[in-house]
Design an enzyme around this catalytic site. Structure first.
Site, PDB file in Angstrom:
ATOM      1  N   SER A 193       0.780  -1.227   0.141  1.00 25.02           N
ATOM      2  CA  SER A 193      -0.045   0.105   0.057  1.00 25.02           C
ATOM      3  C   SER A 193       1.048   1.106  -0.030  1.00 25.02           C
ATOM      4  O   SER A 193       2.003   1.003   0.023  1.00 25.02           O
ATOM      5  CB  SER A 193      -1.028   0.123   1.265  1.00 25.02           C
ATOM      6  OG  SER A 193      -0.279  -0.149   2.384  1.00 25.02           O
ATOM      7  N   SER A 194       0.345   2.539  -0.108  1.00 23.93           N
ATOM      8  CA  SER A 194       1.087   3.702   0.062  1.00 23.93           C
ATOM      9  C   SER A 194       1.860   3.988  -1.049  1.00 23.93           C
ATOM     10  O   SER A 194       3.000   4.675  -1.130  1.00 23.93           O
ATOM     11  CB  SER A 194       1.854   3.896   1.207  1.00 23.93           C
ATOM     12  OG  SER A 194       1.004   3.685   2.431  1.00 23.93           O
ATOM     13  N   ASP A 212      -8.113  10.957  -0.866  1.00 24.88           N
ATOM     14  CA  ASP A 212      -7.590  11.132  -2.117  1.00 24.88           C
ATOM     15  C   ASP A 212      -8.427  11.993  -2.929  1.00 24.88           C
ATOM     16  O   ASP A 212      -8.118  12.579  -4.123  1.00 24.88           O
ATOM     17  CB  ASP A 212      -7.694   9.651  -2.856  1.00 24.88           C
ATOM     18  CG  ASP A 212      -6.338   8.894  -2.686  1.00 24.88           C
ATOM     19  OD1 ASP A 212      -5.178   9.679  -2.235  1.00 24.88           O
ATOM     20  OD2 ASP A 212      -6.424   7.633  -2.837  1.00 24.88           O
ATOM     21  N   GLU A 240     -10.481  -8.349   1.003  1.00 28.47           N
ATOM     22  CA  GLU A 240     -11.458  -7.355   1.032  1.00 28.47           C
ATOM     23  C   GLU A 240     -11.981  -6.826  -0.547  1.00 28.47           C
ATOM     24  O   GLU A 240     -12.805  -6.305  -0.902  1.00 28.47           O
ATOM     25  CB  GLU A 240     -11.682  -6.409   1.990  1.00 28.47           C
ATOM     26  CG  GLU A 240     -10.296  -5.533   2.397  1.00 28.47           C
ATOM     27  CD  GLU A 240      -9.366  -6.126   3.516  1.00 28.47           C
ATOM     28  OE1 GLU A 240      -9.317  -7.191   3.354  1.00 28.47           O
ATOM     29  OE2 GLU A 240      -8.983  -5.488   4.261  1.00 28.47           O
ATOM     30  N   THR A 295      12.352  -7.052  -9.958  1.00 32.93           N
ATOM     31  CA  THR A 295      11.165  -6.953 -10.589  1.00 32.93           C
ATOM     32  C   THR A 295      10.152  -8.008 -10.346  1.00 32.93           C
ATOM     33  O   THR A 295       9.081  -8.172 -10.579  1.00 32.93           O
ATOM     34  CB  THR A 295      11.169  -7.187 -12.253  1.00 32.93           C
ATOM     35  OG1 THR A 295      11.701  -8.253 -12.665  1.00 32.93           O
ATOM     36  CG2 THR A 295      12.064  -5.969 -13.043  1.00 32.93           C
ATOM     37  N   LYS A 339      12.032  -6.535 -19.821  1.00 33.48           N
ATOM     38  CA  LYS A 339      11.883  -7.763 -19.007  1.00 33.48           C
ATOM     39  C   LYS A 339      10.267  -7.710 -18.563  1.00 33.48           C
ATOM     40  O   LYS A 339       9.535  -8.710 -18.440  1.00 33.48           O
ATOM     41  CB  LYS A 339      12.856  -7.815 -17.815  1.00 33.48           C
ATOM     42  CG  LYS A 339      12.825  -9.062 -17.001  1.00 33.48           C
ATOM     43  CD  LYS A 339      14.073  -9.120 -16.012  1.00 33.48           C
ATOM     44  CE  LYS A 339      14.035 -10.047 -15.199  1.00 33.48           C
ATOM     45  NZ  LYS A 339      14.938 -10.095 -14.065  1.00 33.48           N
ATOM     46  N   CYS A 346     -12.491  26.008  11.807  1.00 31.92           N
ATOM     47  CA  CYS A 346     -13.662  25.306  12.559  1.00 31.92           C
ATOM     48  C   CYS A 346     -13.331  25.328  13.989  1.00 31.92           C
ATOM     49  O   CYS A 346     -13.654  26.365  14.640  1.00 31.92           O
ATOM     50  CB  CYS A 346     -13.754  23.864  12.095  1.00 31.92           C
ATOM     51  SG  CYS A 346     -15.419  23.250  12.131  1.00 31.92           S
ATOM     52  N   LEU A 347     -12.911  24.296  14.705  1.00 37.82           N
ATOM     53  CA  LEU A 347     -12.900  24.068  16.002  1.00 37.82           C
ATOM     54  C   LEU A 347     -11.826  25.143  16.401  1.00 37.82           C
ATOM     55  O   LEU A 347     -11.918  26.118  17.418  1.00 37.82           O
ATOM     56  CB  LEU A 347     -12.265  22.769  16.674  1.00 37.82           C
ATOM     57  CG  LEU A 347     -11.920  22.819  18.124  1.00 37.82           C
ATOM     58  CD1 LEU A 347     -13.109  23.120  18.839  1.00 37.82           C
ATOM     59  CD2 LEU A 347     -11.335  21.559  18.612  1.00 37.82           C
ATOM     60  N   ARG A 369     -21.187  20.351  14.331  1.00 33.67           N
ATOM     61  CA  ARG A 369     -21.946  20.355  15.073  1.00 33.67           C
ATOM     62  C   ARG A 369     -22.604  21.555  15.860  1.00 33.67           C
ATOM     63  O   ARG A 369     -23.594  21.765  16.196  1.00 33.67           O
ATOM     64  CB  ARG A 369     -22.349  19.100  16.030  1.00 33.67           C
ATOM     65  CG  ARG A 369     -22.311  17.728  15.299  1.00 33.67           C
ATOM     66  CD  ARG A 369     -22.333  16.561  16.179  1.00 33.67           C
ATOM     67  NE  ARG A 369     -21.861  15.318  15.631  1.00 33.67           N
ATOM     68  CZ  ARG A 369     -22.400  14.792  14.740  1.00 33.67           C
ATOM     69  NH1 ARG A 369     -23.683  15.191  14.511  1.00 33.67           N
ATOM     70  NH2 ARG A 369     -21.940  13.565  14.219  1.00 33.67           N
ATOM     71  N   HIS A 390     -14.465  25.203   6.279  1.00 34.63           N
ATOM     72  CA  HIS A 390     -13.090  24.629   5.997  1.00 34.63           C
ATOM     73  C   HIS A 390     -12.540  25.129   4.654  1.00 34.63           C
ATOM     74  O   HIS A 390     -12.885  24.352   3.772  1.00 34.63           O
ATOM     75  CB  HIS A 390     -13.260  23.134   6.068  1.00 34.63           C
ATOM     76  CG  HIS A 390     -13.352  22.308   7.279  1.00 34.63           C
ATOM     77  ND1 HIS A 390     -12.229  22.059   7.934  1.00 34.63           N
ATOM     78  CD2 HIS A 390     -14.583  22.049   7.966  1.00 34.63           C
ATOM     79  CE1 HIS A 390     -12.790  21.452   9.285  1.00 34.63           C
ATOM     80  NE2 HIS A 390     -13.905  21.756   9.192  1.00 34.63           N
ATOM     81  N   GLU A 400      -9.603  25.032   3.648  1.00 33.27           N
ATOM     82  CA  GLU A 400      -8.576  24.328   2.883  1.00 33.27           C
ATOM     83  C   GLU A 400      -9.141  23.200   2.045  1.00 33.27           C
ATOM     84  O   GLU A 400      -8.524  22.971   0.831  1.00 33.27           O
ATOM     85  CB  GLU A 400      -8.138  23.373   4.202  1.00 33.27           C
ATOM     86  CG  GLU A 400      -8.516  22.399   4.967  1.00 33.27           C
ATOM     87  CD  GLU A 400      -9.639  22.943   5.764  1.00 33.27           C
ATOM     88  OE1 GLU A 400      -9.825  23.955   6.133  1.00 33.27           O
ATOM     89  OE2 GLU A 400      -9.997  21.954   6.825  1.00 33.27           O
TER      90      GLU A 400
HETATM   91  N1  GLN Z   1     -15.893  19.865  17.148  1.00 38.45           N
HETATM   92  C1  GLN Z   1     -16.458  20.852  16.551  1.00 38.45           C
HETATM   93  C2  GLN Z   1     -18.031  20.957  16.187  1.00 38.45           C
HETATM   94  O1  GLN Z   1     -18.300  19.937  15.921  1.00 38.45           O
HETATM   95  C3  GLN Z   1     -15.494  21.549  15.395  1.00 38.45           C
HETATM   96  C4  GLN Z   1     -15.573  20.568  14.363  1.00 38.45           C
HETATM   97  C5  GLN Z   1     -14.272  20.809  13.329  1.00 38.45           C
HETATM   98  O2  GLN Z   1     -13.411  21.221  13.724  1.00 38.45           O
HETATM   99  N2  GLN Z   1     -14.352  20.177  12.238  1.00 38.45           N
HETATM  100  O3  GLN Z   1     -18.737  21.872  16.045  1.00 38.45           O
END
Ligand code: GLN
Length: 534
Positions: free
Chosen positions: A15-16, A73, A152, A191, A226, A384-385, A465, A510, A512
């Protein structure tokens, strides 16, 4: 309607090996030759999606526009192709079985014994064809997760074999990725592992059409010959994939190796024009010739496994190239940060990012990191957090609400300044129930956010959440923390900023996830620029 052709990507030996990067690079080259291409990944594990997996298990969970929680991915696919993926682009064994079992309960197979063959393989094939049958794509690249020979992955290999039988050799081919190890003691590349893994595929009824050989050293013409002879592929179909400094070089090296041309030849498609890769080359040149350097601390609790922050890392690479500087990201473990050592741990950085996360482990260290960045006027980005930490820290240390917290970490806090979202209160199941996917956000004119995006209406992807509790909004704003991004439907605060600070931005979404080579994310670009200016 277009009928799509299929390229399956399998992996052997270990893998990887980077199947995802090879799949994305091939897709990039085919796209640059003018074909419409998409990539899908089939993962052989039994979780319905990776949403409930700990990042230590499987790296980051990548979220699509339509709110699917997927394999990382898919992030590579989007970053390379600059096109969105969706729920249909990632399928797991769990998802396949879930559908088949639901069908069975409904009575769809009444009278029949439900079996791996044909019921599971039929459901896999149905899902393999969804994107191809949409009429949107000339070519669908399908990556089969895991390694050939794994128990699997057997139903996937069998489904692939049946797809090739149904569509014919000119319309469905297999690119098999293997390892050609270098034995230092013998001074030789070997090989045999490749021959064995091809034999493995042959036993399952599949003849690979192209071999992509991962290697530390160049393959000489005899070795290529080969492998072609013993693995029964045409001599031009042995492709070398040498170790490179950055994944972003891979498409150009695959172009040199003619992977795209060989694939098109096997699919009886014309090569059309030389691929348009100028912008990509320009990006790579900037990446490899930085004019300056910035040091960013990434404060998180999954730092032992860099894959947990894959998209953030890649977004920094894109933003670095856009600023023609090298972004050196140092992971700082939030559990090890205290009020006593925070200065030691974080001084010397040009910017501080507090990462997303769940649960209370390491939370106090994150709050210390925010406080340090705020007080020392160091460019700061909270995601986020990380954004929720900005608000908690401000409430505690500027508003003097000492017990302010998120109800995620302290369900009894008298001041839940971050609180469970209203719609989440009735949710009891964990899988796929967060606020997921793209939501709109209106930005305040003149804010850092609006300046970065160059507009005031955006959409970004979410996975959370909890939310900023609007009861505290006025108090925060009166004390200098401004909510500069709001969801127009719900009024949720999505972005906070401190205008008096050099650059202090926290986002509930997010960013990113939407940074690509072609479109580096504006907030990352501005954050890096702020760090550079420091
Ligand atoms: N734990 C936080 C929430 O549920 C932030 C979630 C996160 O950083 N993706 O709101």
């Amino acid at each position: 309607m277009k009928s799509a052709k299929y390229v399956f990507v399998t992996g052997g030996v270990t893998s990887s090996l980077g199947k995802g990067i090879i799949a994305a690079s091939l897709a990039k080259l085919l796209q640059a030759r003018g074909y419409s291409v998409t990539i899908q990944k089939f993962d052989p594990y039994i979780n319905v999606d990776p949403g409930t997996l700990n990042p230590y298990e499987h790296g980051e969970c990548y979220v699509t526009e339509d709110g699917a929680e997927t394999d990382l991915d898919l992030g590579h696919y989007e970053r390379f192709l600059n096109e969105y993926t969706s729920q249909a682009n990632n399928v797991t064994t769990g998802r396949v079985y879930q559908t088949v079992i639901e069908n069975e309960r409904r009575g769809d197979y009444l009278g029949k014994t439900v079996q791996v063959i044909p019921h599971i393989t039929d459901e896999i094939k149905r899902r393999m064809k969804i994107l191809g049958d949409s009429g949107k794509y000339d070519i669908v690249i399908t990556e089969i997760g895991g390694t050939v020979g794994d128990i699997e992955s057997l139903p996937y290999i069998e489904s692939m074999r049946q797809m090739i039988w149904e569509y014919g050799d000119d319309n469905a081919i297999v690119v098999h990725l293997t390892l050609v190890p270098y034995l230092a003691a013998a001074g030789e590349l070997k090989t045999k592992p490749t021959q064995h893994s091809v034999k493995n595929l042959l036993e399952l009824g599949v003849q690979p059409d192209v071999l992509v050989c991962r290697t530390e050293r160049h393959l000489n013409p005899e070795l290529r010959k080969k492998m072609a002879l013993f693995c029964n592929v045409t001599p031009n179909a042995v492709i070398e994939s040498i170790d490179l400094r950055t994944i972003y070089e891979v498409p150009l090296v695959m172009l040199k190796e003619k992977l795209d041309k060989v694939v098109l030849g096997k699919l009886k498609l014309s090569s059309r024009n030389e691929p348009e890769m100028d912008k990509w080359r320009d990006f790579l040149f900037k990446l490899e010739h930085p004019k300056s350097e910035v040091n960013i601390a990434l404060v998180g609790k999954y730092v032992e496994l860099p894959d947990a922050y894959k998209s953030i890392n890649e977004a920094f690479i894109h933003a670095g190239a856009a600023n023609e500087c090298k972004v050196k990201v140092t992971f700082v473990h939030s559990e090890l940060i205290t009020d006593v050592n925070v200065g030691n741990k974080l001084s010397g950085f040009d910017g501080i990012l507090v990462a997303p996360g769940f649960g209370s482990r390491g939370i106090e260290g994150k709050l210390e990191a925010v406080k340090f960045a705020r007080e020392q006027n160091i460019p700061f980005f909270g995601i986020c957090l990380g954004m929720q930490c900005c608000v908690i820290e401000y409430a505690r240390n500027v508003l003097g609400i000492k017990k302010a917290h998120s109800s995620e970490m302290d369900s009894k806090t008298p001041d839940p300044i971050i609180d469970l979202m209203e719609q989440q209160k009735k949710v009891s199941q964990k899988g796929g129930t967060m606020r997921l996917g793209a939501y709109a956000c209106d930005l305040s004119k003149g804010s850092n956010a609006a300046r970065a995006y160059g507009k005031t209406h955006i959409t970004e992807r979410h996975r959370h959440r909890y939310e900023l509790n609007n009861k505290y909004k006025q108090k925060l704003e009166d004390a200098g923390m401004v909510i500069t991004g709001v969801n127009p439907e719900t009024g949720l605060g999505e972005i906070v900023e401190i205008p008096s600070h050099k650059w202090f931005v926290g986002v509930q979404f997010h960013p990113e996830l939407k940074s690509t080579v072609a479109n580096p994310h504006p907030l990352f670009v501005r954050f890096v620029k702020a760090a550079l200016d420091k």
